[in-house]
Each structure stands twice: as C-alpha cells, then as structure tokens.
Write a protein that holds these residues in place. Structure first.
Motif, PDB file in Angstrom:
ATOM      1  N   UNK A  76      16.832   1.327  77.275  1.00  0.00           N
ATOM      2  CA  UNK A  76      16.161   1.924  77.612  1.00  0.00           C
ATOM      3  C   UNK A  76      17.042   2.798  78.179  1.00  0.00           C
ATOM      4  N   UNK A  77      18.709   2.111  79.338  1.00  0.00           N
ATOM      5  CA  UNK A  77      19.227   2.461  80.173  1.00  0.00           C
ATOM      6  C   UNK A  77      20.212   3.872  80.094  1.00  0.00           C
ATOM      7  N   UNK A  78      20.192   5.052  80.792  1.00  0.00           N
ATOM      8  CA  UNK A  78      21.606   5.497  80.120  1.00  0.00           C
ATOM      9  C   UNK A  78      22.609   5.954  80.895  1.00  0.00           C
ATOM     10  N   UNK A  79      21.982   4.714  82.232  1.00  0.00           N
ATOM     11  CA  UNK A  79      23.441   4.713  82.907  1.00  0.00           C
ATOM     12  C   UNK A  79      23.412   3.096  83.997  1.00  0.00           C
ATOM     13  N   UNK A 120      22.946  15.801  82.919  1.00  0.00           N
ATOM     14  CA  UNK A 120      22.746  14.699  82.329  1.00  0.00           C
ATOM     15  C   UNK A 120      22.214  14.441  83.074  1.00  0.00           C
ATOM     16  N   UNK A 121      21.602  14.242  84.192  1.00  0.00           N
ATOM     17  CA  UNK A 121      21.534  12.968  85.273  1.00  0.00           C
ATOM     18  C   UNK A 121      19.697  13.639  85.267  1.00  0.00           C
ATOM     19  N   UNK A 122      19.319  14.865  84.973  1.00  0.00           N
ATOM     20  CA  UNK A 122      18.623  14.506  85.329  1.00  0.00           C
ATOM     21  C   UNK A 122      17.523  14.361  84.230  1.00  0.00           C
ATOM     22  N   UNK A 123      18.146  14.643  82.808  1.00  0.00           N
ATOM     23  CA  UNK A 123      17.898  13.867  81.156  1.00  0.00           C
ATOM     24  C   UNK A 123      17.978  12.287  81.282  1.00  0.00           C
ATOM     25  N   UNK A 124      18.432  11.600  82.281  1.00  0.00           N
ATOM     26  CA  UNK A 124      19.023  10.521  82.007  1.00  0.00           C
ATOM     27  C   UNK A 124      17.478   9.608  82.266  1.00  0.00           C
ATOM     28  N   UNK A 125      16.822  10.284  83.614  1.00  0.00           N
ATOM     29  CA  UNK A 125      15.665   8.926  83.613  1.00  0.00           C
ATOM     30  C   UNK A 125      16.020   7.300  84.639  1.00  0.00           C
ATOM     31  N   UNK A 126      16.770   6.882  83.137  1.00  0.00           N
ATOM     32  CA  UNK A 126      16.627   5.239  84.140  1.00  0.00           C
ATOM     33  C   UNK A 126      17.839   4.557  83.829  1.00  0.00           C
ATOM     34  N   UNK A 127      18.573   4.351  84.636  1.00  0.00           N
ATOM     35  CA  UNK A 127      19.933   3.351  85.341  1.00  0.00           C
ATOM     36  C   UNK A 127      19.371   2.067  85.254  1.00  0.00           C
TER      37      UNK A 127
END
Length: 512
Positions: A133-136, A56-63
């Motif tokens: 576009x943030x995932x976290x 999930x972290x590798x796929x997130x790309x942007x926080x």
C-alpha cells in the motif's frame, strides 16, 4: 583600383546591420537568462514560498524506506555498529573482537567487500511495497557510516565501486517509479564528519569515535572519505552538500528526508541545498518535499518528522512519523523481532486521523532478502488497505481525530518507549473524512450485532452539524441499522458477522 562611393555605402550598411544583429542577439541572450532565473534564493524568506506539503504528499499517507548497508553485514545490535565497535565497554566491541578481531586490525571498512547484495532484486521489492500500500518508497541513501548507496563520483565508498558494485539507488528509482510510486531518499550523513578535536574523543555529534590506533584516525586519504576525517569546510561543501546535489542531479527524488544533527551543518549550506533542490525540481515541473526531524529547517519550507512517536492532536498541516516495522533495530540483525500487522496498521490509522503520513522502515538482510516475517506483515497490512483504503488515501482529519480510552503521550523520540506500549482495542475509534463522507474506523475486531455509539456526533461535541444520508460498513453487504441521538451521538448496529479482525470501517455518507 577605385571603389565606387555606392559600394562603400553598401559595405558600411552591412557592417552596421551585422552590429545591430549582434546587439539584438546579445540582448536576446540576456532576456532568456532573466526568464530562466532561479525562483528560490538562498534565504529562508525566499525558500518559504515553496509549498512544503503538496497534495500528492498529503494524500499518499504511507511510504516505505529501509536501513540497508554495510552495517547489515555484522547483523548485530543495530545500525550503530560502526560506532559501538570502537568503544571498549560496549557489547558490540566485545562481539566484534570475538568474531572478527580487534577493530584496529579489522575495521568497519573491512566489512565493505562482504556486502555483496547477491540476492537483491529491486523489482521484487517494488512489487512487495506496492502490495503493502505504499505510495512512495526509497532507500536510506547514506547512513551515518559514510557509505553511499549510489553511483558516486564524490566518494570512493559507494555501492557502484565497492560492495555490491551496483547502482542501488538508480535501480530502486527505476523499479519504484515503474510501479507508480514516488521516490524518497533519506540522508543521515550529517553525523559522518569527524568533529572530535582530541585523540580518544567520543563526541556524540560524530558517528566515529576518534580512538588512537583505530581506522578513523588513519592518515589514509581514501579511508578519510568513509570515516569523515576531512577538514570541516571541505567536508561541508564537497561531501555533505556535494552528495546531495549528486543525488538530486542523478535521481531527482520526490522527497529528501533528513535525520538529526542537521543543525550541526552551517546554515548557509542548508540554505544552498534547499535552493538547489527546489530550483532543480521546478525545472522538471515537480512538487517536492523536504522532511526534517529537528528545529533545523523552517516549517515554512519543510515537513516535521517525529521519530517512533506521533501527535496526540490534529496537525494543522501535514507531518510525518518514521517508525520501524521491527521491535528493535532499524537494520537487520539475526534476532530481529517484528511488530504485528495489526499494530502497524493501527499506527497508520491513528497517524492519518491527525493529518499525518507514515514512513515505515523495513530491514533487509545483507544479501538483499527481506525476511519472511517482515514481508508477511507488509502484505497483511496491504490486503486491508486494498479493501478499505478509501478511508485512508486522500482523506483528511475530521473535526476530531477520534474517541476511546487509548491516548497517545506527549513527546518526540525521547518518549518512544511509551509509544511502543500503546495497544488499541475495539473501544477506540479514529475518524477521517473525504468529500462528504466521514469514516469511523474501529481499531480491532468487532462483536457481531452489537450496537456502538459514536459520541463525536453528539450535538454538544460536533462543531458543524451534518445531515446523515446513509451508514454502511465497508466489506459488508448487510443493511446497517442506525439512528442519531442529538444528546448521545450516532448509534450503529454492527453486522451479524465480523467483517475484519484488524479494523472495521463505518462509512457515514452526508449531504451538504
């Protein structure tokens, strides 16, 4: 009264049965305890069994995170205001004296009541970051200054008891997770301990100088919790470690991120933190991430962060860049400049092409408003990601990260000025891949009908020959002309109209 022999036997049998039940119950208790034994012990070998970069972290790309706290009140120079205001030769000191008075009379703690965050709206922030576009996302839970941005029982200097008088971290956690984002908390508090041993000391490892007559040298037991003027062993155990455990227990962050000077924390406490965090996460069936900036945690159980810089080669495992949206301070100041959305997007694309993740900092004002120029930058980048995000999210590096004239320098934060000068053009291409698709991202506005050459597909360069089935331009309905030249590479004729002036995505579909 006589008791029959039979009744005595029955009585003894019941006593024996009760004893067996008790033994069985005790044994059962022991068995349960053994079954719930912590998986991670306080040693690096055990902690190294943790999957440090889950999918999930590798796929997130942007926080997105943000430097927002007491230092946002003076809004001058940067987030290091609380240190510099004590140093007579620094311009922050001169500014402070002119505007607020001598720091011995108006200390950093006197800014706390002025940090009211009266326009702070966590739902609005969450909506903005989601659109970006943030995932976290999450806060700098505590900077070097010793002020906790959560409801703390450990220190009186916290956002619930003073300043905003709101559980900032709790409200943000609720808002962000309701939008489907993971939650990050960043900790810079390793520098808060007063490590100066002599009066007028300015040890760099301590955020506050130990100046005669200044608040950091005060004997006031309450002020000591803000200025870190506490015995080292007590501070390490009860303050540094205690605050981490408190945030873990109350907010269950998916990522805990550390700033530098973590190596000044005794190793046993670093191990204890990691074991506690990982064991608590396992109880919740969560995959969590620990990010560090220096060589102070093994990479077998943590992710590397590069401040204001990035790799110039493909990372063999996930890594992170933390960079700010601004051109200067990480925290808000009145004259804060902001990068263009194109520059921020290009930085993200370059990072992703090398298996990296971007942690982007924004700088809210003390009142809780995110300035319009920062908001505009985030929304413009988010609009691009909304259209072309398939080339970013859930991808990984191809055999090469890219081609073109622009190269990233070597180094970490020490070389950050060189990274600031980087400007990409439409001659620079970065690659990502997902499933059997390869994405070539042109960094800039393209020229209509122009034929471009992707040399990465030349036979002499490519590691694993691919069978190309089709080539398209994301966002364009035109049929794209293309051909493969084994000596030169893949030739692609661009559409008759510009698709996007920030970056254009060529999608190359292949088959096994």
């Amino acid at each position: 009264m006589k008791v029959s022999y039979l009744k005595i036997l029955v009585f003894l049998f019941l006593i024996s049965l009760g004893s067996c039940v008790q033994k069985e119950e005790k044994n059962e208790t022991v068995t349960i305890k053994e079954e719930t034994k912590d998986s991670y012990e306080k040693d690096w070998a055990s902690l190294g069994k943790h999957n440090e970069d889950p999918d999930w972290f590798k796929d997130a790309k942007l926080g997105i995170y943000f430097h927002w706290g007491i230092y946002s009140v003076p809004a001058f120079h940067d987030e290091w205001y609380p240190r510099y205001m004590h140093l007579e030769n620094h311009r922050v000191y001169k500014h402070h004296v002119e505007k607020y008075g001598h720091p011995s009379e108006f200390g950093y703690h006197d800014f706390v009541p002025m940090f009211k965050a009266e326009k702070f709206d966590p739902e609005k922030w969450a909506t903005l970051f989601k659109k970006a576009g943030a995932k976290f996302a999450g806060p700098v839970a505590e900077h070097h200054d010793g002020f906790a941005m959560w409801d703390s029982e450990i220190t009186p200097w916290n956002a619930m008891d003073k300043g905003p008088k709101r559980d900032v971290t709790g409200e943000l956690k609720k808002a962000f997770t309701s939008k489907g984002m993971k939650f990050i908390t960043a900790f810079h508090h390793a520098r808060n301990l007063q490590r100066n041993t002599e009066l007028n000391g300015t040890n760099w490892l301590s955020h506050y100088p130990y100046m005669e007559g200044m608040p950091p040298t005060s004997k006031d037991s309450t002020l000591a919790y803000l200025y870190g003027n506490i015995p080292a062993e007590k501070w390490h155990k009860e303050i540094w470690l205690g605050k981490l455990k408190e945030v873990i227990d109350n907010y269950q962050p998916d990522i805990i991120w550390f700033d530098f000077v973590l190596d000044a924390i005794p190793e046993n406490y670093r191990k204890e933190f990691a074991a506690y965090y990982l064991n608590e996460a396992e109880k919740l069936d969560k995959e969590v991430v620990i990010v560090r900036k220096q060589h102070d945690l093994p990479l077998s159980m943590s992710v590397m962060d590069l401040e204001q810089s990035r790799k110039n080669v493909i990372g063999t495992k996930a890594w992170m860049t933390d960079a700010t949206i601004s051109n200067g301070s990480w925290s808000y100041k009145e004259d804060l400049g902001v990068k263009s959305s194109t520059d921020v997007l290009h930085m993200l694309i370059d990072i992703v092409s090398k298996n990296g993740v971007l942690l982007l900092n924004v700088s809210p004002m003390a009142n809780g408003i995110i300035p319009e120029n920062q908001e505009k930058c985030l929304l413009e980048m988010g609009a691009w990601l909304e259209k072309y995000g398939e080339a970013i999210y859930g991808t990984e590096a191809w055999y090469t990260f890219g081609e073109g004239p622009t190269k990233e320098p070597e180094g970490h934060f020490g070389n950050h000025k060189a990274f600031h000068k980087i400007k990409y053009s439409n001659k620079d291409i970065r690659y990502t891949t997902k499933d059997y698709n390869i994405y070539g991202i042109i960094m800039g506005e393209t020229v209509p009908n122009k034929e471009i050459l992707l040399t990465a597909f030349a036979k002499k360069n490519i590691k694993d020959n691919v069978r190309i089935e089709s080539v398209s331009i994301l966002g364009s309905d035109e049929k794209i002309e293309w051909s493969i030249d084994t000596k030169e590479g893949l030739k692609v004729k661009l559409p008759s109209k510009v698709v996007d002036n920030m970056a254009t995505v060529i999608k190359i579909e292949t088959s096994a």
